[in-house]
Design an enzyme around this catalytic site. Structure first.
Site: not given
Ligand code: PNS
Length: 163
Positions: A17, A41, A90, A128
């Site tokens: 990150h 989560k 990645r 993570s």
């Molecule tokens: O580190 P992660 O858990 O892979 O991140 C996922 C993340 C934060 C990118 C995703 O959970 C997200 O976008 N969350 C915000 C809620 C949202 O906007 N959802 C619609 C996206 S299509």
């Protein structure tokens, strides 16, 4: 002023990150690292802990701000007047999910671009969840997380193992 958002769970923030944050911070005036609250989560570290970890690891990058986001990223980006979301890629396995999210976010906020940055090769394997798993078994995670947070990460899993 060009503002970008680097969103994620950061549970906890890894060297992978940090690599993306460091490199993408050079492309924008301000980079907001946003800890997202995902109701699906069960995080190991609280939002406050994760934000504190990110602050400690990014102290030397002057244009990085740390925040959290409990709603849609597309709305959060509007509120912050951000022009882009930065996502680290990645491997091809990340791509399909990220591609879908980029298209949905574009639909929700047409002003918002998603910028994919390829990870540095040394962090291709890092996540993570891998850090949590290694630390959970008492393994050495010093090559996966920054020195600034290493003790706190290890301590959390030490407590978990002694229970
Ligand atoms: O580190 P992660 O858990 O892979 O991140 C996922 C993340 C934060 C990118 C995703 O959970 C997200 O976008 N969350 C915000 C809620 C949202 O906007 N959802 C619609 C996206 S299509």
């Amino acid at each position: 002023m060009r503002i970008a958002i680097c969103p994620g769970s950061f549970d906890p923030i890894t060297l992978g990150h940090l690599d993306i944050i460091r490199r993408s911070s050079k492309l924008f005036d301000v980079l907001i690292v946003a800890v997202t609250k995902n109701p699906n989560k069960q995080p190991t570290f609280s939002v406050e802990e994760r934000m504190d970890f990110i602050r400690r690891c990014t102290q030397s990058i002057p244009n990085v701000r740390v925040d959290c986001c409990g709603g849609l990223l597309a709305d959060y980006a509007k509120e912050k007047k951000a022009c882009a979301l930065v996502k680290g890629l990645r491997a091809v396995t990340d791509f399909e999910y990220e591609f879908q999210m980029a298209l949905i976010n574009k639909q929700l906020n047409p002003e918002l671009e998603t910028v994919f940055m390829t990870t540095s090769s040394e962090y291709m394997y890092l996540s993570s969840s891998a850090v949590r798993q290694v630390a959970g078994y008492g393994g050495d995670v010093s090559q996966f997380v920054a020195q600034e947070i290493l003790e706190d990460v290890e301590k959390r899993f030490l407590i978990g193992r002694s229970e």
